[in-house]
Enzyme design. Sequence first.
Site, PDB file in Angstrom:
ATOM      1  N   TYR A  47     -12.592  18.063 -24.319  1.00 55.18           N
ATOM      2  CA  TYR A  47     -11.363  17.336 -24.654  1.00 55.18           C
ATOM      3  C   TYR A  47     -10.134  18.192 -24.358  1.00 55.18           C
ATOM      4  CZ  TYR A  47      -7.661  15.463 -27.660  1.00 55.18           C
ATOM      5  OH  TYR A  47      -6.469  15.000 -28.145  1.00 55.18           O
ATOM      6  N   VAL A  48     -10.143  19.427 -24.825  1.00 59.49           N
ATOM      7  CA  VAL A  48      -9.000  20.325 -24.607  1.00 59.49           C
ATOM      8  C   VAL A  48      -8.787  20.550 -23.113  1.00 59.49           C
ATOM      9  CG1 VAL A  48      -8.142  22.671 -24.966  1.00 59.49           C
ATOM     10  CG2 VAL A  48      -9.239  21.438 -26.856  1.00 59.49           C
TER      11      VAL A  48
END
Length: 220
Positions: free
Chosen positions: A131-132
């Site tokens: 996600y990051v």
Amino acid sequence: MRIVIAGGHGKIALRLERLLAARGDSPVGLIRNPDHAGDLRAAGAEPVVIDLESATVTELTEKVMGADAVVFAAGAGPGSGVPRKDTVDRGAAALLADAASLAGVRRYLMVSAIGVDKGPAPDAEPVWAAYVEAKKAADDDLRERGLQLDWTILRPGGLTDDPGTGRVRLAPEVERGQVSRDDVAAVLVALLDTPSTVGHVLELVGGDTPVDEAVAAVGQ
């Protein structure tokens, strides 16, 4: 203004749509599931069904044509795995940027996440790390477009469903903290109204400064 919002059924998007509709704007929410159309209409938004993971740039360009701005507030969601972090959080954001450019819609607001330029921690859980990395890649893609779009990247801290306070801390870098989704939506509205925020990457948490003052201070 006609504002097209990707991820139109998300918690931030629905709040944003309500705020825009209440002041007389015309929000358009892009949704994948047609069952969500009623929620968008109740928020005062026009629902448009399109799957950002499978749509072509031509199909999406048709949906954003004539808009004054686009807002990327989509996300794969907490139950999704690593592949969809890339196809939604990165791929769909880039697709919206391509479509906005083709449609001649210059203003683009990106809802990102605080601290993504630092990357995930070495011991981060794989889905969170993906996600990051996807959020950072989406932000990097937007920044690399230069003068093609009038972009602003907003990076909220930990999101809550608490009632908004109307007071925030907004700066290129802030100490990690939480912020209500109500206040994120209010900041997005203010960003749309403030040309001096173009080209800025801004982190956002709860704070003491009224939203309009915090946004107006950007670029001064």
